[in-house]
Design an enzyme around this catalytic site. Structure first.
Site, PDB file in Angstrom:
ATOM      1  N   HIS A   1      -0.813 129.591   2.996  1.00  0.00           N
ATOM      2  CA  HIS A   1      -0.329 130.152   1.733  1.00  0.00           C
ATOM      3  C   HIS A   1      -0.550 131.660   1.749  1.00  0.00           C
ATOM      4  O   HIS A   1      -1.520 132.144   2.345  1.00  0.00           O
ATOM      5  CB  HIS A   1      -1.109 129.584   0.544  1.00  0.00           C
ATOM      6  CG  HIS A   1      -0.607 128.287   0.013  1.00  0.00           C
ATOM      7  ND1 HIS A   1      -1.441 127.366  -0.609  1.00  0.00           N
ATOM      8  CD2 HIS A   1       0.638 127.753  -0.049  1.00  0.00           C
ATOM      9  CE1 HIS A   1      -0.726 126.317  -1.000  1.00  0.00           C
ATOM     10  NE2 HIS A   1       0.528 126.524  -0.668  1.00  0.00           N
TER      11      HIS A   1
ATOM     12  N   CYS B   1      -7.237 130.071  -5.242  1.00  0.00           N
ATOM     13  CA  CYS B   1      -6.594 128.758  -5.288  1.00  0.00           C
ATOM     14  C   CYS B   1      -7.000 127.957  -6.521  1.00  0.00           C
ATOM     15  O   CYS B   1      -6.233 127.094  -6.982  1.00  0.00           O
ATOM     16  CB  CYS B   1      -6.973 127.929  -4.063  1.00  0.00           C
ATOM     17  SG  CYS B   1      -6.363 128.545  -2.491  1.00  0.00           S
TER      18      CYS B   1
END
Length: 289
Positions: free
Chosen positions: A187, A283
């Site tokens: 990511h 996150c």
């Protein structure tokens, strides 16, 4: 997609609210990224709860309005709430959220819970067009430039570049796409952390040269975290909610030195249970207006 200079883009306020998802169902139950390998069944639930509460307490202490969503049984990664949506505020003041299309089948059911939350907050929610192939994992890959109407869009592992092209064409989002090249940095939020309008923290080894040129052309100051702290401690999965404080996994000695030298107040937290699943501070939250 955009070639417009940063100072020509509309200014937008930084979001002042944060959403956290409770971790009672968090565990490593499968392997969908390299960090999970070898960690199935290895999460200490009590310690994970303590670490989550410490993160919540930091946001509250910094004056960020905290909302919480209850985690759901059978969705152990729902605690990583950066991934299921892309909340946005247009220069005209319209609030909305683009809903993700999760890459891993184990995570697809998470999205409905976040859609319901944002709808209850008065957000207009949008799924990806049915005719558009590919995946999109929200603010895991799509990160707003602090204070500007500009989206940085990571692609290659969990999000397809074509999604950004459609969002830019259909919704008017200016996007700078960044190809990701290392599966450990799956990511964008694992290797790219905007701190304020002028400063970004990155791990340069996660990008191609053209991506690094894009980053260096739009940020006045680019801080480069070392490889060991980036891979092992998720140094670039930090978060600055206000452009002054940086919340980061403890032990990132070199990175923290760079941050302090640049004038930031570093707040070290232990997110070691979440590192086992391939996530840390960034996150574990999603900011919204």
């Amino acid at each position: 997609m955009t070639d417009v200079p940063l100072d020509a883009l509309p200014a937008i306020p930084r979001p002042g609210r944060v959403l956290l998802t409770t971790p009672e169902h968090f565990e490593v139950a499968y392997v969908i990224n390299p960090h999970m390998a070898g960690n199935i069944g290895d999460v200490d639930q009590t310690r994970a709860r303590t670490q989550w509460e410490a993160l919540r307490d930091v946001y509250e202490r910094l004056g960020v309005e905290v909302s919480t969503l209850e985690g759901a049984s059978g969705l152990p990664d729902m605690v990583f709430c950066a991934n299921q949506t892309l909340p946005y505020l247009t220069p005209g003041g319209e609030r909305g959220a683009v809903l993700s299309r999760m890459h891993a089948p184990q995570r697809k059911a998470e999205v409905d819970h976040y859609a319901e939350f944002f709808q209850a907050q008065g957000y207009e929610t949008h799924g990806l067009d049915p005719d558009l192939p590919g995946d999109f994992e929200g603010m895991g890959d799509a990160i707003w430039h602090p204070g500007r109407y500009l989206l940085w869009g990571g692609y290659g592992y969990r999000t397809d570049r074509a999604v950004y092209e459609r969002l830019s064409d259909k919704m008017g989002f200016p996007v700078v796409p960044l190809a990701l090249t290392d599966p450990e940095f799956y990511h964008l939020d694992t290797c790219f952390c905007p701190l304020d309008e002028d400063t970004v923290l990155i791990y340069p080894g996660a990008f191609q040269e053209d991506g690094l040129e894009e980053i260096r052309s739009r940020f006045v100051r680019v801080l480069e975290a070392p490889e060991d702290e980036s891979r092992e401690l998720f140094a670039c999965n930090a978060h600055s909610p206000d452009g002054q404080h940086v919340i980061i996994q403890q032990g990132c000695t070199v990175t923290n030195g760079l941050l302090r030298e640049a004038g930031y107040e570093v707040i070290e937290l232990d997110t070691s249970e979440y590192l086992k699943s391939g996530g840390s501070v960034f996150c574990m939250k999603v900011m919204f207006w």
